[in-house]
Every structure is written in structure tokens, then in C-alpha cells.
Design a protein around this motif. Structure first.
Motif, PDB file in Angstrom:
ATOM      1  N   SER A   1       0.698  -1.085   0.023  1.00 16.01           N
ATOM      2  CA  SER A   1       0.038  -0.072  -0.044  1.00 16.01           C
ATOM      3  C   SER A   1       0.806   1.098  -0.028  1.00 16.01           C
ATOM      4  O   SER A   1       0.717   2.211  -0.665  1.00 16.01           O
ATOM      5  CB  SER A   1      -0.772  -0.067   1.151  1.00 16.01           C
ATOM      6  N   THR A   2       2.007   1.159   0.695  1.00 22.99           N
ATOM      7  CA  THR A   2       2.798   2.321   0.688  1.00 22.99           C
ATOM      8  C   THR A   2       3.359   2.534  -0.838  1.00 22.99           C
ATOM      9  O   THR A   2       3.434   3.904  -1.203  1.00 22.99           O
ATOM     10  CB  THR A   2       4.287   2.013   1.674  1.00 22.99           C
ATOM     11  N   LEU A   3       3.814   1.380  -1.487  1.00 20.80           N
ATOM     12  CA  LEU A   3       4.247   1.917  -3.100  1.00 20.80           C
ATOM     13  C   LEU A   3       3.184   2.436  -3.763  1.00 20.80           C
ATOM     14  O   LEU A   3       3.364   3.374  -4.398  1.00 20.80           O
ATOM     15  CB  LEU A   3       4.677   0.443  -3.546  1.00 20.80           C
ATOM     16  N   LEU A   4       1.808   1.828  -3.621  1.00 20.55           N
ATOM     17  CA  LEU A   4       0.566   2.395  -4.385  1.00 20.55           C
ATOM     18  C   LEU A   4       0.472   3.753  -4.104  1.00 20.55           C
ATOM     19  O   LEU A   4       0.059   4.440  -5.041  1.00 20.55           O
ATOM     20  CB  LEU A   4      -0.403   1.447  -4.180  1.00 20.55           C
ATOM     21  N   ASN A   5       0.471   4.109  -2.788  1.00 20.14           N
ATOM     22  CA  ASN A   5       0.123   5.352  -2.493  1.00 20.14           C
ATOM     23  C   ASN A   5       1.130   6.197  -3.132  1.00 20.14           C
ATOM     24  O   ASN A   5       0.896   7.550  -3.527  1.00 20.14           O
ATOM     25  CB  ASN A   5       0.477   5.614  -0.904  1.00 20.14           C
TER      26      ASN A   5
ATOM     27  N   GLY B   1       0.925   9.319  -6.041  1.00 20.34           N
ATOM     28  CA  GLY B   1       1.193  10.720  -5.730  1.00 20.34           C
ATOM     29  C   GLY B   1       0.250  11.000  -4.422  1.00 20.34           C
ATOM     30  O   GLY B   1      -0.024  12.541  -4.113  1.00 20.34           O
ATOM     31  N   LEU B   2      -0.228  10.292  -3.626  1.00 17.81           N
ATOM     32  CA  LEU B   2      -0.855  10.494  -2.483  1.00 17.81           C
ATOM     33  C   LEU B   2       0.286  10.678  -1.398  1.00 17.81           C
ATOM     34  O   LEU B   2      -0.139  11.305  -0.063  1.00 17.81           O
ATOM     35  CB  LEU B   2      -1.868   9.572  -2.078  1.00 17.81           C
ATOM     36  N   ASP B   3       1.517  10.024  -1.406  1.00 18.62           N
ATOM     37  CA  ASP B   3       2.281  10.369  -0.480  1.00 18.62           C
ATOM     38  C   ASP B   3       3.754  10.702  -1.419  1.00 18.62           C
ATOM     39  O   ASP B   3       3.828  10.442  -2.532  1.00 18.62           O
ATOM     40  CB  ASP B   3       2.477   8.712   0.230  1.00 18.62           C
ATOM     41  N   LYS B   4       4.660  11.275  -0.440  1.00 13.97           N
ATOM     42  CA  LYS B   4       5.954  11.866  -1.135  1.00 13.97           C
ATOM     43  C   LYS B   4       7.065  10.615  -0.956  1.00 13.97           C
ATOM     44  O   LYS B   4       7.059  10.194   0.306  1.00 13.97           O
ATOM     45  CB  LYS B   4       6.231  13.013  -0.596  1.00 13.97           C
ATOM     46  N   PRO B   5       7.738  10.220  -1.891  1.00 11.41           N
ATOM     47  CA  PRO B   5       8.990   9.349  -1.661  1.00 11.41           C
ATOM     48  C   PRO B   5      10.046  10.127  -0.583  1.00 11.41           C
ATOM     49  O   PRO B   5      10.235  11.151  -0.966  1.00 11.41           O
ATOM     50  CB  PRO B   5       9.432   8.838  -2.886  1.00 11.41           C
TER      51      PRO B   5
ATOM     52  N   ASN C   1      -6.881   0.333 -22.968  1.00 10.33           N
ATOM     53  CA  ASN C   1      -5.361   0.553 -22.981  1.00 10.33           C
ATOM     54  C   ASN C   1      -4.987   1.425 -21.537  1.00 10.33           C
ATOM     55  O   ASN C   1      -3.964   2.344 -21.880  1.00 10.33           O
ATOM     56  CB  ASN C   1      -5.187   1.353 -24.174  1.00 10.33           C
ATOM     57  N   SER C   2      -5.807   1.227 -20.549  1.00 12.38           N
ATOM     58  CA  SER C   2      -5.346   1.688 -19.415  1.00 12.38           C
ATOM     59  C   SER C   2      -4.256   0.788 -18.710  1.00 12.38           C
ATOM     60  O   SER C   2      -4.614  -0.463 -18.885  1.00 12.38           O
ATOM     61  CB  SER C   2      -6.338   2.105 -18.494  1.00 12.38           C
ATOM     62  N   ALA C   3      -3.274   1.187 -18.117  1.00 14.44           N
ATOM     63  CA  ALA C   3      -2.290   0.303 -17.518  1.00 14.44           C
ATOM     64  C   ALA C   3      -2.919   0.142 -15.966  1.00 14.44           C
ATOM     65  O   ALA C   3      -3.401   0.860 -15.532  1.00 14.44           O
ATOM     66  CB  ALA C   3      -1.056   1.013 -17.205  1.00 14.44           C
ATOM     67  N   VAL C   4      -2.631  -1.118 -15.686  1.00  9.70           N
ATOM     68  CA  VAL C   4      -3.239  -1.501 -14.161  1.00  9.70           C
ATOM     69  C   VAL C   4      -2.196  -2.114 -13.298  1.00  9.70           C
ATOM     70  O   VAL C   4      -1.626  -2.903 -13.718  1.00  9.70           O
ATOM     71  CB  VAL C   4      -4.402  -2.490 -14.484  1.00  9.70           C
ATOM     72  N   VAL C   5      -1.978  -1.485 -12.240  1.00 13.91           N
ATOM     73  CA  VAL C   5      -1.201  -2.098 -11.127  1.00 13.91           C
ATOM     74  C   VAL C   5      -1.920  -2.439  -9.929  1.00 13.91           C
ATOM     75  O   VAL C   5      -2.583  -1.564  -9.460  1.00 13.91           O
ATOM     76  CB  VAL C   5       0.061  -0.914 -10.763  1.00 13.91           C
ATOM     77  N   MET C   6      -1.967  -3.629  -9.710  1.00 15.45           N
ATOM     78  CA  MET C   6      -2.993  -4.158  -8.660  1.00 15.45           C
ATOM     79  C   MET C   6      -2.418  -5.131  -7.811  1.00 15.45           C
ATOM     80  O   MET C   6      -1.466  -5.886  -7.771  1.00 15.45           O
ATOM     81  CB  MET C   6      -4.068  -5.233  -9.626  1.00 15.45           C
ATOM     82  N   VAL C   7      -2.759  -4.520  -6.521  1.00 17.12           N
ATOM     83  CA  VAL C   7      -2.036  -5.273  -5.201  1.00 17.12           C
ATOM     84  C   VAL C   7      -3.072  -6.277  -4.814  1.00 17.12           C
ATOM     85  O   VAL C   7      -4.207  -6.065  -4.849  1.00 17.12           O
ATOM     86  CB  VAL C   7      -1.940  -4.423  -3.997  1.00 17.12           C
TER      87      VAL C   7
ATOM     88  N   ILE D   1      -3.729   5.161 -15.859  1.00 19.23           N
ATOM     89  CA  ILE D   1      -3.236   4.343 -15.019  1.00 19.23           C
ATOM     90  C   ILE D   1      -4.393   3.941 -13.989  1.00 19.23           C
ATOM     91  O   ILE D   1      -4.887   4.977 -13.680  1.00 19.23           O
ATOM     92  CB  ILE D   1      -1.881   5.054 -14.247  1.00 19.23           C
ATOM     93  N   ILE D   2      -4.466   2.767 -13.728  1.00 17.79           N
ATOM     94  CA  ILE D   2      -5.444   2.386 -12.596  1.00 17.79           C
ATOM     95  C   ILE D   2      -4.459   1.697 -11.587  1.00 17.79           C
ATOM     96  O   ILE D   2      -3.844   0.875 -11.881  1.00 17.79           O
ATOM     97  CB  ILE D   2      -6.349   1.386 -13.328  1.00 17.79           C
ATOM     98  N   LEU D   3      -4.623   2.161 -10.319  1.00 19.62           N
ATOM     99  CA  LEU D   3      -3.997   1.679  -9.422  1.00 19.62           C
ATOM    100  C   LEU D   3      -4.898   1.225  -8.233  1.00 19.62           C
ATOM    101  O   LEU D   3      -6.094   1.740  -8.056  1.00 19.62           O
ATOM    102  CB  LEU D   3      -3.419   2.672  -8.444  1.00 19.62           C
ATOM    103  N   ALA D   4      -4.979  -0.188  -7.992  1.00 19.54           N
ATOM    104  CA  ALA D   4      -6.002  -0.949  -7.411  1.00 19.54           C
ATOM    105  C   ALA D   4      -5.424  -1.679  -6.284  1.00 19.54           C
ATOM    106  O   ALA D   4      -4.538  -2.466  -6.358  1.00 19.54           O
ATOM    107  CB  ALA D   4      -6.820  -1.822  -8.121  1.00 19.54           C
ATOM    108  N   ASP D   5      -5.850  -1.358  -4.859  1.00 18.86           N
ATOM    109  CA  ASP D   5      -5.203  -1.801  -3.771  1.00 18.86           C
ATOM    110  C   ASP D   5      -6.260  -2.882  -2.952  1.00 18.86           C
ATOM    111  O   ASP D   5      -7.195  -2.484  -2.523  1.00 18.86           O
ATOM    112  CB  ASP D   5      -4.869  -0.808  -2.684  1.00 18.86           C
ATOM    113  N   GLU D   6      -5.948  -4.141  -3.427  1.00 19.41           N
ATOM    114  CA  GLU D   6      -6.635  -5.148  -3.018  1.00 19.41           C
ATOM    115  C   GLU D   6      -8.241  -4.650  -3.294  1.00 19.41           C
ATOM    116  O   GLU D   6      -8.907  -4.833  -2.494  1.00 19.41           O
ATOM    117  CB  GLU D   6      -6.548  -5.524  -1.534  1.00 19.41           C
ATOM    118  N   PRO D   7      -8.347  -4.658  -4.409  1.00 20.56           N
ATOM    119  CA  PRO D   7      -9.742  -4.595  -5.073  1.00 20.56           C
ATOM    120  C   PRO D   7     -11.008  -5.390  -4.931  1.00 20.56           C
ATOM    121  O   PRO D   7     -12.142  -4.937  -4.506  1.00 20.56           O
ATOM    122  CB  PRO D   7      -9.737  -4.019  -6.587  1.00 20.56           C
TER     123      PRO D   7
END
Ligand SMILES: Nc1ncnc2c1ncn2[C@@H]1O[C@H](COP(=O)(O)OP(=O)(O)OP(=O)(O)O)[C@@H](O)[C@H]1O
Ligand SMILES: [Mg+2]
Length: 224
Positions: free
Chosen positions: A46-50, A54-58, A190-196, A160-166
Motif C-alpha cells: 500500500s505504501t508503494l501504491l500511495n 502521488g498521495l504520499d511523497k517518496p 488501453n489503461s495500465a493497471v497496477v493491482m495489489v 493508469i489504474i491503481l488498485a489496492d486489493e480491489p
């Protein structure tokens, strides 16, 4: 590249300790590519997805949406760009209880005062909720609510679609249905998906699988 990051680090500092959660993550996701991130609880998924959202700063490192750097932007600039480029889905659907299904799906449009009604209609049909357009969220089942969340994430045609345990709060049958709707729709647009996910069974059809452990991301090849 739809989404990429370079040498991403995130350390959390509390009064008594400093926890290095991410220790140098590199990732490239092409348009339309679907990737899954697996890993033990507390490994930093979840830290990586955030960070990618752009919801958290590296603490260190770089993040790009459609090859545009986001780690250098102000939170105000990022919020505007996120509405156009990124769809977010969480384990909890986070629908607004006072808005009906149509208004929840077009939320990002409402924020910009332009709503594409035909787009909402076709998405709701695609997720199997063509007959539920004026329902309030509390009258929907858990699986239906999560399908509304999928339609909402796709509404603005994000890169981009980011999905955290959807599918984490759904039973196996609903989890599979929501997962297939998400992946099929994202691929067709053609959206990229990163799913946890914790569900190894669900991730057989993704393009790439990564395992997060000890702050680093390792690609898992299908035969592993
Ligand atoms: N804001 C914060 N302050 C301090 N520590 C944090 C913070 N956010 C996360 N952590 C710590 O970072 C680690 C990774 O948390 P994260 O939520 O990213 O794990 P996860 O892989 O998503 O786990 P799960 O599978 O249980 O959802 C945990 O040890 C957590 O305690
Ligand atoms: Mg998590």
C-alpha cells in the motif's frame, strides 16, 4: 511508458525509530499492461501504491505518469493531473453515500463541471449495472458497490489504474467477477493497471507479477 518509477525509497520516522519500508523500487508499466504486486502483510504494497498515486511523497526517487515527472509537482498540480490520468480503487469502495450510482461514477467529471452521460451509461452497462443507475450505494450488494468503484475509476479514461486489493472484501465468486471486469475494461481502453492482491488464483492472467519483500520488488516468472 504509462507509469514508471526509479530508485523509489520510503522511510517512516517515528519518535523512537525509523522504518525503511521501500529500499529502491524500479518499475515500468506500459499502456494497457496489467501487473500484479504480491507480498506479505506489512511489506509495503500500500505504501508503494500511495507513492505511485502521488498521495504520499517518496523519501528518495522519481515517479512518472505518461513520462511526466510527478515527484516535482505541488500537491495542487498533482490533484488536477490525477483526476485526468489516474483511477484509484481500494478494498473499501469509498462511494459517496449521498450520491446515486450515476453521480458516483461521474464524480471526477462533476468536480470539473462536465459530465459525459453516454460514458457513464456505457460503463455501467459494461460492469453489469445498467439497471441500477439511480440506486443509492446502501441499496447495492458489496460486489455491486465494488463494480461502481471500478466504473468510477475508469470514467475519465485514465492512463493508469491503481488498485489496492480491489477484491479483498468480496467472496471468491464476486472477487473473480470484479477482477475480470476490471482487467477486461482496462485492456480494452488501453489503461495500465497496477493491482495489489493476496489472491494468487486471481493473478494468472496478468501480464507480469512482482513480489515485494524486504523493500524490493522482484519479478516472478510464470514457472516460478
Ligand atoms: N504513516 C506511517 N507511519 C509509520 N509507519 C507506517 C506508515 N504507513 C505504513 N507504515 C509501516 O510500513 C509498513 C508497510 O505498510 P503497508 O501498509 O504498505 O503494508 P502492506 O504490504 O500494504 O500490508 P497489507 O498486506 O497488510 O495491506 C508497515 O510496517 C507499516 O507499519
Ligand atoms: Mg495494504
Amino acid at each position: 511508458m504509462a507509469l514508471s518509477c526509479r530508485d523509489l525509497h520510503r522511510t517512516f520516522r517515528t519518535s523512537s525509530q525509523s522504518i525503511q519500508v521501500l529500499k529502491g523500487i524500479d518499475l515500468n508499466v506500459e499502456a494497457g499492461e496489467v501487473i500484479a504486486i504480491l507480498g506479505p502483510s506489512g511489506s509495503g504494497k500500500s505504501t508503494l501504491l500511495n507513492l505511485l498515486a502521488g498521495l504520499d511523497k517518496p523519501s528518495q526517487g522519481e515517479i512518472y505518469w505518461d513520462d511526466e515527472a510527478i515527484h516535482t509537482k505541488s500537491s495542487h498540480e498533482l490533484a488536477a493531473l490525477r483526476l485526468k490520468k489516474v483511477g484509484l480503487i481500494f478494498q473499501d469502495h469509498y462511494l459517496l453515500e449521498d450520491l446515486n450510482v450515476v453521480d458516483n461514477v461521474s464524480l471526477s467529471g462533476r468536480l470539473q463541471r462536465v459530465v459525459d452521460k453516454a460514458r457513464v451509461k456505457s460503463l455501467l452497462e459494461a460492469v453489469g449495472l445498467g439497471e441500477r443507475t439511480d440506486f443509492m450505494p446502501k441499496k447495492l450488494s458489496g460486489g455491486e458497490r465494488q463494480r461502481v468503484a471500478v466504473a468510477r475509476a475508469l470514467y475519465a479514461k485514465p492512463s493508469i489504474i491503481l488498485a489496492d486489493e480491489p477484491t479483498g472484501s468480496l467472496d471468491r465468486v464476486n472477487a473473480r467477477a470484479v477482477y475480470e471486469i476490471l482487467v477486461d475494461l482496462a485492456r480494452s481502453e488501453n489503461s495500465a493497471v497496477v493491482m495489489v492482491t493476496h489472491d494468487e488464483g486471481l493473478v494468472k492472467t496478468v501480464d507480469k507479477r512482482f513480489y515485494l519483500e524486504d523493500g524490493r520488488l522482484l519479478e516472478q516468472h510464470p514457472k516460478d
